[in-house]
Enzyme design. Structure first.
Site, PDB file in Angstrom:
ATOM      1  CG  HIS A 147       2.700   1.779  -9.755  1.00  0.00           C
ATOM      2  ND1 HIS A 147       3.461   2.215 -10.685  1.00  0.00           N
ATOM      3  CD2 HIS A 147       1.588   1.228 -10.370  1.00  0.00           C
ATOM      4  CE1 HIS A 147       2.782   2.236 -12.088  1.00  0.00           C
ATOM      5  NE2 HIS A 147       1.700   1.671 -11.731  1.00  0.00           N
ATOM      6  CE1 TYR A 192       3.669   4.827 -17.527  1.00  0.00           C
ATOM      7  CE2 TYR A 192       4.141   4.287 -15.262  1.00  0.00           C
ATOM      8  CZ  TYR A 192       3.122   4.133 -16.351  1.00  0.00           C
ATOM      9  OH  TYR A 192       1.972   3.811 -16.100  1.00  0.00           O
ATOM     10  CG  HIS A 214      -4.678   1.051 -18.505  1.00  0.00           C
ATOM     11  ND1 HIS A 214      -5.139   1.048 -16.964  1.00  0.00           N
ATOM     12  CD2 HIS A 214      -3.414   0.611 -18.180  1.00  0.00           C
ATOM     13  CE1 HIS A 214      -4.215   0.993 -16.237  1.00  0.00           C
ATOM     14  NE2 HIS A 214      -3.172   0.450 -16.819  1.00  0.00           N
ATOM     15  NE  ARG A 230      -2.627   3.174 -13.476  1.00  0.00           N
ATOM     16  CZ  ARG A 230      -2.322   3.405 -11.995  1.00  0.00           C
ATOM     17  NH1 ARG A 230      -3.203   4.368 -11.677  1.00  0.00           N
ATOM     18  NH2 ARG A 230      -1.676   2.739 -11.591  1.00  0.00           N
ATOM     19  CE  LYS A 233      -4.335  -3.476 -10.858  1.00  0.00           C
ATOM     20  NZ  LYS A 233      -3.624  -4.105 -11.869  1.00  0.00           N
ATOM     21  NE  ARG A 278      -4.512   0.273 -10.948  1.00  0.00           N
ATOM     22  CZ  ARG A 278      -3.773   0.785  -9.888  1.00  0.00           C
ATOM     23  NH1 ARG A 278      -4.425   1.344  -8.998  1.00  0.00           N
ATOM     24  NH2 ARG A 278      -2.564   0.292  -9.592  1.00  0.00           N
TER      25      ARG A 278
END
Length: 317
Positions: free
Chosen positions: A285, A294, A259, A262, A191, A166
């Site tokens: 994730h 994806y 982004h 990514r 995150k 990110r």
């Protein structure tokens, strides 16, 4: 506030609307854009209520507003072509106004609080083609006046595409990061404070080494790795601006953002046979369902290739 001259509410209700908007501007320092959006949302709702009751809307209509009334409003907006995001914003504006009335003892916001906003469908990631992603990384410094800034831009975008970072993760790297050319992986905290291990490609290490060599500022562990023109931390807006220039120069769509690199990292790995669980770990994730988006992107690409290339797919009916 010119909309107040429209006959879609009683004078008392329009006065409360004006007072609310003024409160947003003076006490909450809301931007002109935000105030205009709230005004539009409320105007649409009051106009709906006028038609709903076959008379100008009144404060009494909002005093004990039912969820059924709000559902009818959203249904009307949906019939007019509004999507889930627009409906959610409409509901947010109406809620905010009713809360304003509630504070003055003029209404109850219970019905508005109980009403759930429509869920917006999550859009699929929009990656770049492989050649486009490579060209973005290679040409990232084309618009920089100083060589060290050109090297910086190349290093940042190479990190985003080469490691799937990110933009916030790349810009939070400490000044001593990636100084060792023998590194093969590095920890990244993303995150939720979750740390993952990201493999390092030679192209990433080379790009960062070029930047480190040219950067005029000391790159110590207590300072950020990537610097702005005056030596402060590099801001995401600068990277986004550089990407916007590249979009124009390379003829890429508006979806080609930092982004998107990514997304490209993940999609290109998957297309080359990468394991979904491994890609989840590389991206950081928390849920595999997030990574599974994806697979839909890759399936769409494969079907597009199939339809354009397979002899039976090209046959006319």
């Amino acid at each position: 506030m010119t909309a107040a001259i429209l006959v879609h509410a009683s004078r008392a209700l329009l006065d409360e609307k004006t007072a609310w908007l003024e409160t947003l501007a003076s006490e909450r320092n809301a931007s002109a854009h935000t105030i205009a959006a709230y005004e539009r949302d409320l105007r649409q709702f009051l106009t709906f209520l006028t038609a709903y009751h076959a008379r100008p809307a009144m404060i009494a209509d909002l005093a004990d507003l039912k969820t059924a009334d709000l559902r009818a409003f959203l249904a009307e907006r949906r019939r007019g072509g509004a999507g889930a995001r627009s409906l959610g914003r409409n509901l947010s504006g109406v809620r905010a106004f009713i809360k304003h009335l509630e504070k003055k003892g003029l209404a109850s916001a219970a019905g508005a609080r109980a009403m759930r906003a429509p869920k917006a469908a999550k859009g699929l990631p929009r990656p770049l083609a492989v050649d486009d992603a490579l060209e973005v990384a290679e040409e990232a410094g084309s618009f920089a006046v100083e060589p060290w800034i050109a090297a910086r831009d190349v290093a940042v975008l190479t990190l985003l595409y080469g490691c799937g970072l990110r933009i916030s993760e790349a810009l939070s790297l400490a000044g001593d990061a990636l100084a060792d050319p023998t590194l093969r992986a590095m920890p990244i905290t993303g995150k939720g404070g979750k740390t993952r291990i990201v493999p390092l490609l030679p192209a990433v290490l080379d790009a960062v080494a070029d930047y480190r060599r040219l950067c005029p500022f000391p790159l110590s562990a207590s300072e950020p790795l990537f610097r702005g023109a005056r030596g402060g931390p590099l801001r995401p807006q600068i990277v986004q601006r550089s990407m916007a220039r590249l979009r124009g120069a390379l003829g890429l769509p508006d979806s080609a953002t930092p982004h998107a690199l990514r997304h490209s990292f993940a999609t290109h790995l998957l297309a080359a046979g990468g394991d979904l669980r491994t890609i989840q770990d590389l991206l950081g994730h928390a849920s595999l369902s997030t990574t599974q988006a994806y697979t839909a992107v890759d399936s769409d690409r494969l079907m597009s290739v199939y339809r354009s290339a397979h002899p039976r797919a090209r046959r006319k009916a």
